[in-house]
Design a protein around this motif. Structure first.
Motif, PDB file in Angstrom:
ATOM      1  N   ASN A 173     -72.562  -9.148 -58.601  1.00 40.42           N
ATOM      2  CA  ASN A 173     -73.295 -10.363 -58.257  1.00 40.42           C
ATOM      3  C   ASN A 173     -72.531 -11.546 -58.838  1.00 40.42           C
ATOM      4  O   ASN A 173     -72.577 -11.805 -60.040  1.00 40.42           O
ATOM      5  CB  ASN A 173     -74.716 -10.306 -58.817  1.00 40.42           C
ATOM      6  N   HIS A 174     -71.814 -12.246 -57.997  1.00 40.86           N
ATOM      7  CA  HIS A 174     -71.016 -13.394 -58.417  1.00 40.86           C
ATOM      8  C   HIS A 174     -71.350 -14.594 -57.538  1.00 40.86           C
ATOM      9  O   HIS A 174     -71.756 -14.436 -56.390  1.00 40.86           O
ATOM     10  CB  HIS A 174     -69.515 -13.103 -58.310  1.00 40.86           C
ATOM     11  N   THR A 175     -71.162 -15.776 -58.089  1.00 42.17           N
ATOM     12  CA  THR A 175     -71.379 -17.008 -57.338  1.00 42.17           C
ATOM     13  C   THR A 175     -70.142 -17.895 -57.438  1.00 42.17           C
ATOM     14  O   THR A 175     -69.524 -17.997 -58.499  1.00 42.17           O
ATOM     15  CB  THR A 175     -72.609 -17.770 -57.856  1.00 42.17           C
ATOM     16  N   ARG A 176     -69.802 -18.496 -56.315  1.00 45.05           N
ATOM     17  CA  ARG A 176     -68.739 -19.502 -56.277  1.00 45.05           C
ATOM     18  C   ARG A 176     -69.349 -20.879 -56.416  1.00 45.05           C
ATOM     19  O   ARG A 176     -70.306 -21.223 -55.715  1.00 45.05           O
ATOM     20  CB  ARG A 176     -67.966 -19.441 -54.955  1.00 45.05           C
ATOM     21  N   PHE A 177     -68.822 -21.654 -57.341  1.00 46.35           N
ATOM     22  CA  PHE A 177     -69.212 -23.043 -57.531  1.00 46.35           C
ATOM     23  C   PHE A 177     -68.016 -23.923 -57.180  1.00 46.35           C
ATOM     24  O   PHE A 177     -66.880 -23.600 -57.539  1.00 46.35           O
ATOM     25  CB  PHE A 177     -69.635 -23.307 -58.977  1.00 46.35           C
ATOM     26  N   VAL A 178     -68.266 -25.019 -56.487  1.00 47.36           N
ATOM     27  CA  VAL A 178     -67.172 -25.922 -56.134  1.00 47.36           C
ATOM     28  C   VAL A 178     -67.259 -27.207 -56.945  1.00 47.36           C
ATOM     29  O   VAL A 178     -68.347 -27.687 -57.289  1.00 47.36           O
ATOM     30  CB  VAL A 178     -67.155 -26.259 -54.631  1.00 47.36           C
ATOM     31  N   MET A 179     -66.084 -27.746 -57.272  1.00 44.59           N
ATOM     32  CA  MET A 179     -65.957 -29.042 -57.930  1.00 44.59           C
ATOM     33  C   MET A 179     -65.653 -30.076 -56.845  1.00 44.59           C
ATOM     34  O   MET A 179     -64.700 -29.895 -56.076  1.00 44.59           O
ATOM     35  CB  MET A 179     -64.835 -29.017 -58.958  1.00 44.59           C
ATOM     36  N   LEU A 180     -66.439 -31.133 -56.793  1.00 42.50           N
ATOM     37  CA  LEU A 180     -66.331 -32.111 -55.722  1.00 42.50           C
ATOM     38  C   LEU A 180     -65.973 -33.485 -56.259  1.00 42.50           C
ATOM     39  O   LEU A 180     -66.467 -33.906 -57.312  1.00 42.50           O
ATOM     40  CB  LEU A 180     -67.642 -32.181 -54.939  1.00 42.50           C
ATOM     41  N   HIS A 181     -65.119 -34.207 -55.503  1.00 43.81           N
ATOM     42  CA  HIS A 181     -64.651 -35.536 -55.912  1.00 43.81           C
ATOM     43  C   HIS A 181     -64.328 -36.335 -54.647  1.00 43.81           C
ATOM     44  O   HIS A 181     -63.904 -35.759 -53.640  1.00 43.81           O
ATOM     45  CB  HIS A 181     -63.406 -35.396 -56.795  1.00 43.81           C
TER      46      HIS A 181
END
Length: 283
Positions: A173-181
């Motif tokens: 169970n893994h989640t991808r998080f994105v960094m946004l700019h």
């Protein structure tokens, strides 16, 4: 640097931010759109929001808001393991098996469907904007016989008791998080111990009057030996049957292969937008 995240404290997004940015200032936001708005308006330097879970799939709110509302760029990615636990207020520790409601984010509840169905099949759910918000609510209402699905950090932060560990349905169970700019060239300084790999993400809209267009799109990547780790369709919101495709390429953007593929797609009548060329980090 100030990093915004889906809050409040002790959400999985906050946990990822703490692991990835050891010295950055942090600011919690109550919703994903609020966090992304703050990045666009310059209130924060970076927005970190969930994008995809290995069990439940994409976070459509993040994708749709990124495409239709705030034209931010992906400048980094964090993949983090997700361990879901059942938490209760200490006052309810001895009677947790008789809880009357389970409170958490909709994705967290869905990730624990098998456990909930077997243990609490008749207990209703209540959805929160995040697991942290749900944990905070449970901590503030000891008079209610309710439980929350959240992480160990939430248990420590809100002084709750873990009565059942690792209740998610599948081990991976893994989640991808994105960094946004707002600037796709923005530099991101992360914890130096993290390993990374390069990625490029494109948004492709097919021509409406060309049969076999999707096959031709994939062929443009295939003959260049470009490895696609994900291709996902989302509605354009202009009518039934109208979709765009989000494509992840497992390499950094270069001067030849990816620009060549983009030029070929545009020659086919596709609209192509670069969503980001970035490093993907793993915790």
């Amino acid at each position: 640097m100030k990093v915004g995240y889906l809050g409040p404290e002790a959400t999985f997004t906050h946990l990822a931010v703490c692991s990835c940015f050891t010295s950055a200032k942090q600011q919690a936001f109550s919703t994903i759109p609020a966090c992304m708005d703050a990045a666009m308006n310059g209130e924060i330097d970076l927005a970190v929001v969930p994008l995809e879970n290995a069990i439940e799939g994409s976070v459509n709110l993040t994708i749709d808001y990124l495409i239709h509302e705030q034209p931010l760029y992906i400048v980094g990615e964090i993949t983090a393991p997700i361990r879901q636990h059942l938490l209760v207020h200490p006052a309810r520790k001895e009677v947790w098996a008789d809880i009357q409601k389970v409170y958490s984010h909709s994705h967290a509840i869905a990730q624990c469907h098998k456990f909930l169905h077997s243990q609490f099949h008749s207990v209703p759910f209540k959805y929160a904007t995040s697991t942290g918000a749900a944990a905070k609510y449970v901590s503030e209402h000891p008079e209610q016989n309710i439980a929350v699905i959240a992480n160990e950090m939430a248990a420590e932060t809100y002084q709750l008791e873990i009565v059942k560990r690792d209740i998610h349905d599948y081990e991976y169970n893994h989640t991808r998080f994105v960094m946004l700019h707002p600037d796709r060239h923005a530099s991101v300084q992360v914890n130096p111990i993290l390993t990374s790999r390069p990625k490029t993400t494109l948004l492709v809209t097919l021509p409406s009057d060309r049969s076999g267009a999707l096959h031709q799109v994939l062929s443009a990547f295939a003959w260049r030996n470009l490895n696609l780790s994900k291709i996902e369709s989302r509605p354009t919101k202009t009518g039934l049957g109208n979709y765009f495709f989000i494509i992840d390429i497992e390499m950094a953007i270069d001067d030849v292969l990816i620009p060549g593929a983009i030029a070929e797609l545009e020659a086919l009548g596709c609209k192509v937008k670069l969503l980001g060329a970035y490093n993907a980090y793993s915790l």
